[in-house]
Design an enzyme around this catalytic site. Sequence first.
Site, PDB file in Angstrom:
ATOM      1  N   THR A  13       0.846  -1.199   0.000  1.00  0.00           N
ATOM      2  CA  THR A  13       0.000   0.000   0.000  1.00  0.00           C
ATOM      3  C   THR A  13       0.882   1.250   0.000  1.00  0.00           C
ATOM      4  O   THR A  13       2.024   1.232   0.459  1.00  0.00           O
ATOM      5  CB  THR A  13      -0.947   0.030   1.212  1.00  0.00           C
ATOM      6  OG1 THR A  13      -0.197   0.239   2.417  1.00  0.00           O
ATOM      7  CG2 THR A  13      -1.753  -1.266   1.305  1.00  0.00           C
ATOM      8  N   GLY A  14       0.339   2.319  -0.541  1.00  0.00           N
ATOM      9  CA  GLY A  14       1.107   3.560  -0.630  1.00  0.00           C
ATOM     10  C   GLY A  14       2.315   3.432  -1.528  1.00  0.00           C
ATOM     11  O   GLY A  14       3.365   4.040  -1.279  1.00  0.00           O
ATOM     12  N   ALA A  64      -7.379   2.787  -4.293  1.00  0.00           N
ATOM     13  CA  ALA A  64      -8.357   2.657  -3.213  1.00  0.00           C
ATOM     14  C   ALA A  64      -8.124   3.754  -2.182  1.00  0.00           C
ATOM     15  O   ALA A  64      -6.993   4.214  -1.977  1.00  0.00           O
ATOM     16  CB  ALA A  64      -8.255   1.287  -2.542  1.00  0.00           C
ATOM     17  N   TYR A 159       0.434  11.634  14.725  1.00  0.00           N
ATOM     18  CA  TYR A 159       1.254  10.691  13.956  1.00  0.00           C
ATOM     19  C   TYR A 159       1.933   9.680  14.882  1.00  0.00           C
ATOM     20  O   TYR A 159       1.865   8.462  14.654  1.00  0.00           O
ATOM     21  CB  TYR A 159       2.298  11.460  13.154  1.00  0.00           C
ATOM     22  CG  TYR A 159       3.242  10.579  12.368  1.00  0.00           C
ATOM     23  CD1 TYR A 159       2.845  10.005  11.166  1.00  0.00           C
ATOM     24  CD2 TYR A 159       4.528  10.317  12.823  1.00  0.00           C
ATOM     25  CE1 TYR A 159       3.711   9.194  10.429  1.00  0.00           C
ATOM     26  CE2 TYR A 159       5.397   9.513  12.106  1.00  0.00           C
ATOM     27  CZ  TYR A 159       4.991   8.953  10.915  1.00  0.00           C
ATOM     28  OH  TYR A 159       5.844   8.144  10.212  1.00  0.00           O
ATOM     29  N   SER A 162      -0.512   7.205  16.374  1.00  0.00           N
ATOM     30  CA  SER A 162      -0.982   6.224  15.391  1.00  0.00           C
ATOM     31  C   SER A 162       0.086   5.160  15.132  1.00  0.00           C
ATOM     32  O   SER A 162      -0.224   3.973  14.996  1.00  0.00           O
ATOM     33  CB  SER A 162      -1.377   6.908  14.077  1.00  0.00           C
ATOM     34  OG  SER A 162      -0.249   7.407  13.374  1.00  0.00           O
TER      35      SER A 162
END
Length: 255
Positions: A13-14, A64, A159, A162
């Site tokens: 992802t990313g 997505a 950040y 998370s």
Amino acid sequence: MSGLLQGQVALVTGAGGGIGRGIALRFAQEGAAVALHCRTSVAAARDTADTLRDSGARTVVLRADLTDEDECRRLVGEAAAWGEGRLTALVNNAGVQPTRELAGMTAAQWRAVVDTNLSSVFACTQAAVEVMRGQEGGGTVTHIASIEARMPAVAHAHYAASKAAVVMHARSAALEYGHHGIRVNTVSPGLIDREGLEQAWPEGVRRWRQAAPLGRLGRPRDVGDACVFLASPLASWLTGHDLVLDGGVSARPTW
């Protein structure tokens, strides 16, 4: 290359960003077929896909919005379908890093970071495990966390929180999914170089180089190497681990 990931099907992802590109390139170099996720960086992801195809790798670009749980599940499903029903490795790399001090932060700004950096990890991992648990050999999940999970910075509270949660999610997932043959780990990078970083933040780059025993910034390839290791048979007895990748910065005394 040694072909450590020969025959694997991976989703990164990313993959439109610098670190995601570095991870995807290393997976492909080691023999994996790689699905590249992006949200807005479509051109960059397609450029990475072209590079992989030129080297003979099999790849696809999938879009997505990972702040939407249904989109996370759709993405994983499309990656597995592209892999002919198989998904052996997931790298949860997508994330954001805005800066804002706590005193002026709104709940919406907090949630925007948590939804992207943490909730997407939960949803993508949950969906990937549904594929991996039914296949021979299980699979691996690697989250990209940060040294800020342990070492917060001013204006980075959302950040850092998370990323600390991402580390604990991996440990919890390792505990619960291990009996399915699924290993879950994190990589916690320090400062990773990118185009224009030294010009935009010369003082920060200088301080990092001074603090790092190895005397340099990290490279996207360094993160890719760590992810390849964790997804490979070399790490077959390693799960629930946070691999800190910071050139030794966190080894430096703070007093």
